[in-house]
Design a protein around this motif. Structure first.
Motif, PDB file in Angstrom:
ATOM      1  N   THR A  27       0.836  -1.208   0.000  1.00  0.00           N
ATOM      2  CA  THR A  27       0.000   0.000   0.000  1.00  0.00           C
ATOM      3  C   THR A  27       0.871   1.258   0.000  1.00  0.00           C
ATOM      4  N   VAL A  28       0.570   2.180  -0.904  1.00  0.00           N
ATOM      5  CA  VAL A  28       1.231   3.489  -0.936  1.00  0.00           C
ATOM      6  C   VAL A  28       0.144   4.548  -1.074  1.00  0.00           C
ATOM      7  N   LEU A  29       0.071   5.456  -0.098  1.00  0.00           N
ATOM      8  CA  LEU A  29      -0.904   6.549  -0.133  1.00  0.00           C
ATOM      9  C   LEU A  29      -0.176   7.874  -0.288  1.00  0.00           C
ATOM     10  N   SER A  30      -0.763   8.774  -1.038  1.00  0.00           N
ATOM     11  CA  SER A  30      -0.193  10.112  -1.174  1.00  0.00           C
ATOM     12  C   SER A  30      -0.568  10.960   0.032  1.00  0.00           C
ATOM     13  N   HIS A  31       0.118  12.107   0.173  1.00  0.00           N
ATOM     14  CA  HIS A  31      -0.238  13.046   1.237  1.00  0.00           C
ATOM     15  C   HIS A  31      -1.707  13.441   1.115  1.00  0.00           C
ATOM     16  N   HIS A  32      -2.158  13.695  -0.093  1.00  0.00           N
ATOM     17  CA  HIS A  32      -3.543  14.103  -0.309  1.00  0.00           C
ATOM     18  C   HIS A  32      -4.500  12.987   0.133  1.00  0.00           C
ATOM     19  N   GLN A  33      -4.188  11.745  -0.193  1.00  0.00           N
ATOM     20  CA  GLN A  33      -5.045  10.631   0.210  1.00  0.00           C
ATOM     21  C   GLN A  33      -5.087  10.472   1.728  1.00  0.00           C
ATOM     22  N   VAL A  34      -3.956  10.713   2.372  1.00  0.00           N
ATOM     23  CA  VAL A  34      -3.923  10.614   3.837  1.00  0.00           C
ATOM     24  C   VAL A  34      -4.834  11.664   4.460  1.00  0.00           C
ATOM     25  N   VAL A  35      -4.738  12.907   3.989  1.00  0.00           N
ATOM     26  CA  VAL A  35      -5.574  13.954   4.583  1.00  0.00           C
ATOM     27  C   VAL A  35      -7.040  13.769   4.204  1.00  0.00           C
ATOM     28  N   GLU A  36      -7.323  13.207   3.033  1.00  0.00           N
ATOM     29  CA  GLU A  36      -8.703  12.861   2.692  1.00  0.00           C
ATOM     30  C   GLU A  36      -9.263  11.846   3.692  1.00  0.00           C
ATOM     31  N   GLY A  37      -8.478  10.802   3.950  1.00  0.00           N
ATOM     32  CA  GLY A  37      -8.913   9.797   4.917  1.00  0.00           C
ATOM     33  C   GLY A  37      -9.062  10.367   6.310  1.00  0.00           C
ATOM     34  N   ALA A  38      -8.162  11.272   6.678  1.00  0.00           N
ATOM     35  CA  ALA A  38      -8.244  11.892   8.001  1.00  0.00           C
ATOM     36  C   ALA A  38      -9.493  12.762   8.120  1.00  0.00           C
ATOM     37  N   ALA A  39      -9.804  13.511   7.076  1.00  0.00           N
ATOM     38  CA  ALA A  39     -10.991  14.365   7.100  1.00  0.00           C
ATOM     39  C   ALA A  39     -12.258  13.534   7.232  1.00  0.00           C
ATOM     40  N   ALA A  40     -12.317  12.400   6.519  1.00  0.00           N
ATOM     41  CA  ALA A  40     -13.484  11.520   6.627  1.00  0.00           C
ATOM     42  C   ALA A  40     -13.626  10.977   8.041  1.00  0.00           C
ATOM     43  N   ARG A  41     -12.517  10.578   8.646  1.00  0.00           N
ATOM     44  CA  ARG A  41     -12.568  10.035  10.000  1.00  0.00           C
ATOM     45  C   ARG A  41     -12.895  11.115  11.020  1.00  0.00           C
ATOM     46  N   ALA A  42     -12.421  12.336  10.782  1.00  0.00           N
ATOM     47  CA  ALA A  42     -12.769  13.448  11.683  1.00  0.00           C
ATOM     48  C   ALA A  42     -14.264  13.712  11.654  1.00  0.00           C
ATOM     49  N   ALA A  43     -14.866  13.660  10.469  1.00  0.00           N
ATOM     50  CA  ALA A  43     -16.311  13.872  10.359  1.00  0.00           C
ATOM     51  C   ALA A  43     -17.084  12.747  11.036  1.00  0.00           C
ATOM     52  N   LEU A  44     -16.615  11.511  10.858  1.00  0.00           N
ATOM     53  CA  LEU A  44     -17.242  10.373  11.541  1.00  0.00           C
ATOM     54  C   LEU A  44     -17.123  10.530  13.051  1.00  0.00           C
ATOM     55  N   LEU A  45     -15.968  10.935  13.500  1.00  0.00           N
ATOM     56  CA  LEU A  45     -15.730  11.124  14.925  1.00  0.00           C
ATOM     57  C   LEU A  45     -16.681  12.161  15.508  1.00  0.00           C
ATOM     58  N   ALA A  46     -16.859  13.257  14.800  1.00  0.00           N
ATOM     59  CA  ALA A  46     -17.748  14.320  15.287  1.00  0.00           C
ATOM     60  C   ALA A  46     -19.182  13.828  15.428  1.00  0.00           C
ATOM     61  N   ASP A  47     -19.597  12.911  14.572  1.00  0.00           N
ATOM     62  CA  ASP A  47     -20.955  12.375  14.652  1.00  0.00           C
ATOM     63  C   ASP A  47     -21.102  11.292  15.717  1.00  0.00           C
ATOM     64  N   LEU A  48     -20.033  10.538  15.976  1.00  0.00           N
ATOM     65  CA  LEU A  48     -20.148   9.398  16.886  1.00  0.00           C
ATOM     66  C   LEU A  48     -19.932   9.749  18.349  1.00  0.00           C
ATOM     67  N   LEU A  49     -19.079  10.730  18.624  1.00  0.00           N
ATOM     68  CA  LEU A  49     -18.777  11.019  20.030  1.00  0.00           C
ATOM     69  C   LEU A  49     -19.962  11.717  20.693  1.00  0.00           C
ATOM     70  N   PRO A  50     -20.386  11.237  21.856  1.00  0.00           N
ATOM     71  CA  PRO A  50     -21.478  11.902  22.582  1.00  0.00           C
ATOM     72  C   PRO A  50     -21.114  13.345  22.905  1.00  0.00           C
ATOM     73  N   SER A  51     -22.085  14.209  22.886  1.00  0.00           N
ATOM     74  CA  SER A  51     -21.823  15.643  23.018  1.00  0.00           C
ATOM     75  C   SER A  51     -21.199  16.010  24.359  1.00  0.00           C
ATOM     76  N   ARG A  52     -21.530  15.287  25.404  1.00  0.00           N
ATOM     77  CA  ARG A  52     -21.009  15.647  26.727  1.00  0.00           C
ATOM     78  C   ARG A  52     -19.784  14.831  27.137  1.00  0.00           C
ATOM     79  N   SER A  53     -19.277  14.002  26.245  1.00  0.00           N
ATOM     80  CA  SER A  53     -18.115  13.180  26.585  1.00  0.00           C
ATOM     81  C   SER A  53     -16.830  13.960  26.366  1.00  0.00           C
ATOM     82  N   GLU A  54     -15.740  13.457  26.935  1.00  0.00           N
ATOM     83  CA  GLU A  54     -14.431  14.027  26.631  1.00  0.00           C
ATOM     84  C   GLU A  54     -14.122  13.746  25.152  1.00  0.00           C
ATOM     85  N   PRO A  55     -13.464  14.675  24.466  1.00  0.00           N
ATOM     86  CA  PRO A  55     -13.139  14.437  23.042  1.00  0.00           C
ATOM     87  C   PRO A  55     -11.936  13.512  22.909  1.00  0.00           C
TER      88      PRO A  55
END
Length: 550
Positions: A27-55
């Motif tokens: 597997t070889v990912l470009s910098h752009h692909q890494v940040v794309e994957g990170a952005a997707a996971r950040a959005a998932l994280l924002a939806d999954l973490l309970p609002s009153r929990s520690e981040p």
């Protein structure tokens, strides 16, 4: 190189960069692909973490692409990653996960058996190598950096909760902010001249601070690539380095000794590697590594919590680590009184002449970047006594201000009323050509204080020759009269922690009552004999007679 104040900024600037950034097997990912994957996971994280929990999120993974992807995602979202040690088991593992107050745990199928019988209330587990995980991520594929944040992102945002390994008590979760992590990346990238064309080989576990602070962060700061090895393998090291074009690696503990113990090959110097950076290799093994592989090892020192750092510079004496980093007021002090210890004095052969008055604990008396432990005010107070940062490490300092590592504070031995440091004896034993690795620790003396015990791993094909070992010891000019081991345990493989540090607790616990061959110097005259059943019984009787516990 433009300096940025947060890890999130370093991640965002990868957008649009299509050079290789992450290598893992085929597997070889470009910098752009890494940040794309990170952005997707950040959005998932924002939806999954309970609002009153520690981040917070826990990551229980080997070194796979998901680990740095989630680090980048956490940075973008303003969350903190707690690296979970996969060598922990049962209640201890559950305690680590729950202590971080992370409502989300990222893992892989290989680690699910570790979680099977654990009670983890309020923790949702995501398994990365499953179709369910891919389906969960799919709706977020179009996310961009900055689209989803759990909280405002700044240099003071929590970024890491990584557990420090201690000899006693539960591990403490040290806090590292985005500002400190980004600063560490910039500092190391500048110090070592890291370039965008470099490839950092990360074979130390990413749940530990070394791999993230000294491997991933400088690559991120310099725009360099990383190559991941799921777990350290001495036999696969050079093949990986060549396949990935790796130019830099980090190490801790016994990794260098394991590499030196591999069979020599004619092509040992045929590789692109130019530098290794880490701790605990020792001057002897660093010289052997340079001679065999043609690679310079730079020994550094920085406490996991960020409270003190030592920098090596041209002219640093052999055996020394360096001097205090700019801005640090480092001192070697008496652990009880805080009084500064005397400068070290050496004889012509380099033997430390005044260890009793020179060795003490390293403290930083100036402002430090120590950011505390998660939910552990007692540990915070212990680290910050008298307004200083206490490292928990033993050092001595010469008249020119160069600092020499002498071990952990709990690795000090007291033999016949003389204080000894385990690390100093280990460095001497490492010179023995038959030894692949050495660890020194205390066992109780039948009357009072300690006796010196050493565990040795021998080089392939070698056998322990007591007469040759005694001759070696007697030829060492810096071996003090109390330093020679009274017991020598021959181990096939040194017991180590998940970060390749010697598992001293296990060694001390077993002492000389173990299944491995043990040789002992009964009279302290350098005459080693096997500790057989009869000798062991007689020795134990001495302890029982004097009421001395083992």
């Amino acid at each position: 190189m433009r300096r940025t104040g947060t890890v999130a900024e370093l991640v965002r600037r990868q957008w649009g960069d299509h050079r290789p950034a992450l290598k893992h097997g085929p597997t070889v990912l470009s910098h752009h692909q890494v940040v794309e994957g990170a952005a997707a996971r950040a959005a998932l994280l924002a939806d999954l973490l309970p609002s009153r929990s520690e981040p917070h999120l826990g990551v229980l993974l080997d070194n796979t692409p998901e680990f740095p992807m989630w680090l980048s995602a956490a940075a973008l979202a303003g969350a903190a990653v707690a690296g979970i040690n996969p060598t922990r088991r049962g209640p201890e593992l559950a305690r680590d996960i729950l202590h971080t107050e992370a409502p989300l745990l990222i893992t892989a199928r290989a680690h699910l058996p570790l979680l099977a019988d654990l009670e983890l209330p309020g923790v949702r587990v995501l398994v990365t190598d499953t179709e369910a995980y891919a389906a969960l991520l799919a709706p977020y594929a179009g996310a961009r950096p900055g689209d989803a944040r759990l909280s405002p992102v700044g240099p003071g945002s929590r970024m890491l909760l990584y557990f420090t390994s201690g000899s006693t008590g539960a591990p403490k979760a040290a806090i590292c902010t985005q500002g400190r992590l980004a600063g560490a990346g910039h500092s190391l990238a500048g110090h070592f001249g890291v370039r965008p064309a470099d490839v950092h080989y990360i074979c130390m576990p990413m749940f530990h601070g070394n791999a993230v602070l000294a491997g991933w962060a400088p690559a991120l700061a310099a725009g360099a690539a990383i190559a991941l090895r799921p777990r350290f393998s001495a036999s696969a090291f050079l093949d990986d380095v060549r396949a990935y074009g790796a130019t830099y690696f980090t190490y801790v503990g016994r990794a260098v000794q394991y590499l030196l113990a591999t069979p020599e090959r004619p092509d040992d110097r045929e590789h692109p590697l130019r530098l290794g950076f880490g701790t605990e290799a020792g001057a002897v093994d660093a010289a052997r590594f340079r001679e065999r592989f043609g690679v310079e090892l730079v020994e550094g020192y920085g406490s996991s919590e960020g409270g003190a750092a030592i920098q090596r510079s041209p002219g640093t004496p052999t055996g020394a680590i360096g001097r205090a980093a700019p801005g640090d007021d480092l001192a070697v002090v008496d652990q009880e009184t805080g009084a500064e210890r005397a400068p070290a004095r050496f004889d012509a052969g380099g033997k430390l002449l005044n260890g009793d008055e020179a060795i003490g604990e390293l403290v930083n008396r100036g402002p430090t970047p120590f950011e505390g432990y998660w939910r552990n005010p007692e540990a915070d107070a212990e680290r910050a006594r008298r307004g200083w940062y206490w490292t928990g490490d033993l050092f001595y300092r010469d008249a020119d201000g160069y600092l020499y590592f002498a071990g952990r504070t709990d690795d000090r031995l007291r033999v016949d009323s003389e204080n000894l440091a385990a690390a100093m004896i280990e460095h001497i034993l490492a010179r023995w050509e038959e030894a692949a690795a050495a660890a020194v620790y205390a066992v109780p003396d039948p009357v009072t204080g300690d006796r010196v015990m050493a565990a040795l791993t021998l080089r392939p094909g070698a056998a322990f020759d007591p007469a040759a070992f005694t001759a070696f010891l007697r030829a060492q000019p810096d071996l003090g009269t109390k330093m020679a081991p009274r017991f020598v345990r021959i181990v096939e493989r040194m017991p180590v922690t998940a970060t390749n540090k010697v598992h001293r607790v296990a060694l001390r616990r077993a002492g000389f009552r173990c299944a491995d061959p043990v040789w002992w110097d009964r009279h302290g005259d350098g005459t080693y004999a096997p500790l057989d059943d009869g000798s062991l019984a007689a020795l134990l009787a001495q302890y029982e007679e004097r009421g001395r516990a083992l």
